[in-house]
Design a protein around this motif. Structure first.
Motif, PDB file in Angstrom:
ATOM      1  N   ALA A  86     112.964  42.258 -23.272  1.00 51.73           N
ATOM      2  CA  ALA A  86     111.523  42.042 -23.430  1.00 51.73           C
ATOM      3  C   ALA A  86     111.225  40.643 -23.970  1.00 51.73           C
ATOM      4  CB  ALA A  86     110.926  43.107 -24.355  1.00 51.73           C
ATOM      5  N   GLY A  87     111.941  40.249 -25.019  1.00 55.31           N
ATOM      6  CA  GLY A  87     111.713  38.929 -25.602  1.00 55.31           C
ATOM      7  C   GLY A  87     112.030  37.803 -24.645  1.00 55.31           C
ATOM      8  N   THR A  88     113.128  37.921 -23.945  1.00 56.52           N
ATOM      9  CA  THR A  88     113.538  36.864 -23.017  1.00 56.52           C
ATOM     10  C   THR A  88     112.602  36.797 -21.817  1.00 56.52           C
ATOM     11  OG1 THR A  88     115.827  37.089 -23.731  1.00 56.52           O
ATOM     12  CG2 THR A  88     115.460  35.983 -21.632  1.00 56.52           C
ATOM     13  N   SER A  89     112.166  37.947 -21.331  1.00 55.52           N
ATOM     14  CA  SER A  89     111.248  37.962 -20.190  1.00 55.52           C
ATOM     15  C   SER A  89     109.952  37.232 -20.526  1.00 55.52           C
ATOM     16  CB  SER A  89     110.926  39.398 -19.779  1.00 55.52           C
ATOM     17  OG  SER A  89     112.072  40.069 -19.359  1.00 55.52           O
ATOM     18  N   ILE A  90     109.353  37.606 -21.644  1.00 62.47           N
ATOM     19  CA  ILE A  90     108.079  36.989 -22.027  1.00 62.47           C
ATOM     20  C   ILE A  90     108.279  35.511 -22.360  1.00 62.47           C
ATOM     21  CG2 ILE A  90     106.187  37.024 -23.703  1.00 62.47           C
ATOM     22  CD1 ILE A  90     106.228  39.337 -21.538  1.00 62.47           C
ATOM     23  N   SER A  91     109.377  35.181 -23.028  1.00 63.62           N
ATOM     24  CA  SER A  91     109.645  33.769 -23.344  1.00 63.62           C
ATOM     25  C   SER A  91     109.792  32.937 -22.076  1.00 63.62           C
ATOM     26  CB  SER A  91     110.909  33.634 -24.197  1.00 63.62           C
ATOM     27  OG  SER A  91     110.688  34.185 -25.469  1.00 63.62           O
ATOM     28  N   SER A  92     110.480  33.460 -21.085  1.00 68.48           N
ATOM     29  CA  SER A  92     110.665  32.715 -19.832  1.00 68.48           C
ATOM     30  C   SER A  92     109.324  32.481 -19.136  1.00 68.48           C
ATOM     31  CB  SER A  92     111.627  33.455 -18.904  1.00 68.48           C
ATOM     32  OG  SER A  92     112.918  33.465 -19.474  1.00 68.48           O
ATOM     33  N   ILE A  93     108.462  33.497 -19.123  1.00 67.06           N
ATOM     34  CA  ILE A  93     107.125  33.335 -18.541  1.00 67.06           C
ATOM     35  C   ILE A  93     106.325  32.317 -19.347  1.00 67.06           C
ATOM     36  CG2 ILE A  93     104.925  34.513 -18.163  1.00 67.06           C
ATOM     37  CD1 ILE A  93     106.650  37.030 -17.444  1.00 67.06           C
ATOM     38  N   ASP A  94     106.368  32.425 -20.675  1.00 70.85           N
ATOM     39  CA  ASP A  94     105.649  31.480 -21.530  1.00 70.85           C
ATOM     40  C   ASP A  94     106.119  30.046 -21.307  1.00 70.85           C
ATOM     41  OD1 ASP A  94     104.123  33.492 -22.635  1.00 70.85           O
ATOM     42  OD2 ASP A  94     105.194  33.539 -24.541  1.00 70.85           O
ATOM     43  N   LEU A  95     107.412  29.862 -21.125  1.00 71.94           N
ATOM     44  CA  LEU A  95     107.945  28.522 -20.889  1.00 71.94           C
ATOM     45  C   LEU A  95     107.439  27.948 -19.564  1.00 71.94           C
ATOM     46  CD1 LEU A  95     111.547  29.159 -22.194  1.00 71.94           C
ATOM     47  CD2 LEU A  95     109.928  27.508 -23.163  1.00 71.94           C
ATOM     48  N   CYS A  96     107.367  28.789 -18.540  1.00 71.91           N
ATOM     49  CA  CYS A  96     106.813  28.326 -17.255  1.00 71.91           C
ATOM     50  C   CYS A  96     105.342  27.959 -17.406  1.00 71.91           C
ATOM     51  CB  CYS A  96     106.994  29.402 -16.187  1.00 71.91           C
ATOM     52  SG  CYS A  96     108.706  29.659 -15.696  1.00 71.91           S
ATOM     53  N   ALA A  97     104.582  28.786 -18.128  1.00 79.91           N
ATOM     54  CA  ALA A  97     103.170  28.477 -18.363  1.00 79.91           C
ATOM     55  C   ALA A  97     103.018  27.181 -19.157  1.00 79.91           C
ATOM     56  CB  ALA A  97     102.494  29.638 -19.093  1.00 79.91           C
ATOM     57  N   ALA A  98     103.905  26.969 -20.120  1.00 82.93           N
ATOM     58  CA  ALA A  98     103.859  25.725 -20.900  1.00 82.93           C
ATOM     59  C   ALA A  98     104.132  24.521 -20.005  1.00 82.93           C
ATOM     60  CB  ALA A  98     104.874  25.779 -22.038  1.00 82.93           C
ATOM     61  N   ALA A  99     105.072  24.654 -19.086  1.00 82.82           N
ATOM     62  CA  ALA A  99     105.362  23.553 -18.160  1.00 82.82           C
ATOM     63  C   ALA A  99     104.139  23.256 -17.292  1.00 82.82           C
ATOM     64  CB  ALA A  99     106.573  23.888 -17.299  1.00 82.82           C
ATOM     65  N   LEU A 100     103.467  24.301 -16.813  1.00 77.89           N
ATOM     66  CA  LEU A 100     102.243  24.090 -16.027  1.00 77.89           C
ATOM     67  C   LEU A 100     101.163  23.420 -16.882  1.00 77.89           C
ATOM     68  CD1 LEU A 100     101.927  27.464 -14.077  1.00 77.89           C
ATOM     69  CD2 LEU A 100     102.579  25.228 -13.162  1.00 77.89           C
ATOM     70  N   GLY A 101     101.007  23.884 -18.115  1.00 78.08           N
ATOM     71  CA  GLY A 101     100.006  23.295 -19.002  1.00 78.08           C
ATOM     72  C   GLY A 101     100.268  21.823 -19.274  1.00 78.08           C
ATOM     73  N   ARG A 102     101.517  21.473 -19.465  1.00 71.68           N
ATOM     74  CA  ARG A 102     101.853  20.062 -19.713  1.00 71.68           C
ATOM     75  C   ARG A 102     101.684  19.228 -18.451  1.00 71.68           C
ATOM     76  NH1 ARG A 102     105.049  22.681 -23.496  1.00 71.68           N
ATOM     77  NH2 ARG A 102     105.101  21.669 -25.522  1.00 71.68           N
ATOM     78  N   GLU A 103     102.115  19.772 -17.326  1.00 70.99           N
ATOM     79  CA  GLU A 103     102.058  19.016 -16.073  1.00 70.99           C
ATOM     80  C   GLU A 103     100.626  18.760 -15.621  1.00 70.99           C
ATOM     81  OE1 GLU A 103     103.356  17.077 -12.548  1.00 70.99           O
ATOM     82  OE2 GLU A 103     104.336  17.453 -14.457  1.00 70.99           O
ATOM     83  N   TYR A 104      99.781  19.770 -15.689  1.00 71.39           N
ATOM     84  CA  TYR A 104      98.460  19.654 -15.090  1.00 71.39           C
ATOM     85  C   TYR A 104      97.319  19.525 -16.087  1.00 71.39           C
ATOM     86  CZ  TYR A 104     100.886  21.013 -10.867  1.00 71.39           C
ATOM     87  OH  TYR A 104     101.753  21.044  -9.822  1.00 71.39           O
ATOM     88  N   CYS A 105      97.510  19.946 -17.320  1.00 74.10           N
ATOM     89  CA  CYS A 105      96.397  19.989 -18.270  1.00 74.10           C
ATOM     90  C   CYS A 105      96.593  19.091 -19.477  1.00 74.10           C
ATOM     91  CB  CYS A 105      96.189  21.426 -18.760  1.00 74.10           C
ATOM     92  SG  CYS A 105      95.929  22.599 -17.425  1.00 74.10           S
ATOM     93  N   GLY A 106      97.736  18.444 -19.585  1.00 74.31           N
ATOM     94  CA  GLY A 106      97.992  17.595 -20.737  1.00 74.31           C
ATOM     95  C   GLY A 106      98.168  18.364 -22.025  1.00 74.31           C
ATOM     96  N   GLN A 107      98.440  19.673 -21.927  1.00 73.96           N
ATOM     97  CA  GLN A 107      98.630  20.484 -23.130  1.00 73.96           C
ATOM     98  C   GLN A 107     100.009  20.226 -23.705  1.00 73.96           C
ATOM     99  OE1 GLN A 107      97.611  24.414 -21.363  1.00 73.96           O
ATOM    100  NE2 GLN A 107      96.402  24.566 -23.226  1.00 73.96           N
ATOM    101  N   VAL A 108     100.078  20.144 -25.004  1.00 80.58           N
ATOM    102  CA  VAL A 108     101.348  20.010 -25.691  1.00 80.58           C
ATOM    103  C   VAL A 108     101.422  21.119 -26.730  1.00 80.58           C
ATOM    104  CG1 VAL A 108     102.775  18.521 -27.138  1.00 80.58           C
ATOM    105  CG2 VAL A 108     101.393  17.523 -25.319  1.00 80.58           C
TER     106      VAL A 108
END
Length: 148
Positions: free
Chosen positions: A75-97
């Motif tokens: 459960a922890g690894t699944s959600i973390s992996s999804i969160d990491l992908c979302a973070a990559a999208l946020g950094r790439e397209y939205c300038g989120q850090v």
């Protein structure tokens, strides 16, 4: 890393992505690689569970301890992996850090709606597909119960 579950080598794909704008993409590439390694560890967990179920359990630990450990890992690894992908999208397209939550893209505040409009439609569709997937909701509930 063995290329046993990927059609293409994740390392090579991330390196190609980073080469497009090396000054901008190292952090996004690292996030994606951590997500990939998380998914690989879930495949390892599946293999581990299959081996011990088929042959012999680890005698020092009760079945309940094994089960809860594996559930927390998955459960922890699944959600973390999804969160990491979302973070990559946020950094790439939205300038989120620093923001890793898929939910951030879905809140109804004016700022979030502006951020949400920045990624291409395929990225927004991925976020929606993940967030509104019943399995995601069940896994995040299990993860939260086991970690919070």
């Amino acid at each position: 890393m063995a290329n046993n579950i990927w059609h293409n080598s994740p390392i090579e794909m991330v390196q190609a992505f980073e080469r497009q704008r090396p000054e901008m993409r190292a952090e996004q590439g690292a996030l994606v690689m951590w997500a990939v390694l998380g998914v690989e560890s879930l495949h390892y967990l599946d293999d581990l569970v299959s081996e011990h179920t088929q042959f012999s359990p680890i005698p020092k630990h009760s079945p309940e301890v094994k089960d809860i450990s594996h559930i927390r890992w998955a459960a922890g690894t699944s959600i973390s992996s999804i969160d990491l992908c979302a973070a990559a999208l946020g950094r790439e397209y939205c300038g989120q850090v620093g923001e890793k939550k898929t939910k951030k893209f879905l809140k109804s505040s004016k700022k979030t709606l502006e951020l949400r409009a920045k990624p291409p439609i395929s990225a927004r569709n991925w976020v929606d597909d993940v967030f509104f997937d019943d399995r995601y909701q069940k896994v995040i509930e299990a993860r939260n119960c086991l970690t919070h």
